[in-house]
Design a protein around this motif. Structure first.
Motif, mmCIF file in Angstrom:
data_model
loop_
_atom_site.group_PDB
_atom_site.id
_atom_site.type_symbol
_atom_site.label_atom_id
_atom_site.label_comp_id
_atom_site.label_asym_id
_atom_site.label_seq_id
_atom_site.Cartn_x
_atom_site.Cartn_y
_atom_site.Cartn_z
ATOM 1 N N LYS A 27 63.266 52.364 33.038
ATOM 2 C CA LYS A 27 62.114 52.795 33.852
ATOM 3 C C LYS A 27 62.129 54.311 34.003
ATOM 4 O O LYS A 27 61.081 54.958 33.967
ATOM 5 N N VAL A 59 47.727 56.544 29.921
ATOM 6 C CA VAL A 59 47.933 55.291 30.652
ATOM 7 C C VAL A 59 47.553 54.111 29.764
ATOM 8 O O VAL A 59 48.293 53.122 29.673
ATOM 9 N N ILE A 63 49.994 51.022 28.377
ATOM 10 C CA ILE A 63 49.672 49.599 28.545
ATOM 11 C C ILE A 63 49.551 48.928 27.174
ATOM 12 O O ILE A 63 50.067 47.829 26.957
ATOM 13 N N ARG A 80 55.528 44.716 33.017
ATOM 14 C CA ARG A 80 54.570 45.428 33.866
ATOM 15 C C ARG A 80 55.232 46.591 34.605
ATOM 16 O O ARG A 80 54.583 47.593 34.893
ATOM 17 N N ALA A 81 56.514 46.470 34.908
ATOM 18 C CA ALA A 81 57.226 47.564 35.575
ATOM 19 C C ALA A 81 57.325 48.784 34.658
ATOM 20 O O ALA A 81 57.270 49.923 35.129
ATOM 21 N N ASP A 82 57.451 48.563 33.350
ATOM 22 C CA ASP A 82 57.443 49.680 32.400
ATOM 23 C C ASP A 82 56.079 50.360 32.399
ATOM 24 O O ASP A 82 55.992 51.595 32.399
ATOM 25 N N LEU A 84 53.972 50.419 34.809
ATOM 26 C CA LEU A 84 53.857 51.133 36.081
ATOM 27 C C LEU A 84 54.640 52.444 36.036
ATOM 28 O O LEU A 84 54.141 53.479 36.486
ATOM 29 N N ASN A 86 55.252 54.175 33.392
ATOM 30 C CA ASN A 86 54.461 55.059 32.532
ATOM 31 C C ASN A 86 53.339 55.722 33.337
ATOM 32 O O ASN A 86 53.124 56.937 33.255
ATOM 33 N N THR A 87 52.633 54.925 34.114
ATOM 34 C CA THR A 87 51.493 55.424 34.886
ATOM 35 C C THR A 87 51.936 56.422 35.948
ATOM 36 O O THR A 87 51.313 57.479 36.119
ATOM 37 N N VAL A 88 53.014 56.115 36.641
ATOM 38 C CA VAL A 88 53.526 57.042 37.655
ATOM 39 C C VAL A 88 53.991 58.335 36.984
ATOM 40 O O VAL A 88 53.784 59.440 37.510
#
Length: 112
Positions: A27, A59, A63, A80-82, A84, A86-88
């Motif tokens: 992460k 982003v 995804i 999905r945590a990956d 997220l 990436n987005t953060v």
């Protein structure tokens, strides 16, 4: 473009080709990679609209790569945590636009 290519290749390498990392450390890797890409976009583009467009694309790329990992027979899965992380990371890189780091490449270029 090279940095984006490196992230794409690293995201699609089969699990057998990856080194062992501590649990959830990936992460951090996702966050740092996408923060660097986003901060690079801030350095490259002058207009805020361009920053936003680049960040939305990053982003979507993150995804999309997660979905590709799930679809390809690479021993990897959609996480999905990956996505997220990436987005953060993208948001953190975008935040550099509001710091003294925003024009770092221009300052280096002026010194040369």
């Amino acid at each position: 473009m090279l940095a984006v290519a490196v992230v794409v290749v690293a995201s699609l390498i089969p699990v057998s080709g990856l080194p062992e990392v501590p649990k959830n450390f990936d992460k951090v890797e996702h966050f740092v990679a996408y923060a660097a890409l986003s901060a690079g976009a801030v350095q490259l583009f002058a207009r805020r609209l361009s920053w936003g467009f680049a960040c939305v694309l990053l982003v979507l790329m993150g995804i999309g790569l997660e979905h590709l990992q799930a679809q390809m027979a690479l021993g990897r899965m959609l996480d999905r945590a990956d996505a997220l992380a990436n987005t953060v990371g993208v948001l953190a890189g975008l935040a550099t636009a509001f710091t003294p780091w925003r024009d770092a490449l221009l300052r280096i270029d002026q010194r040369a």
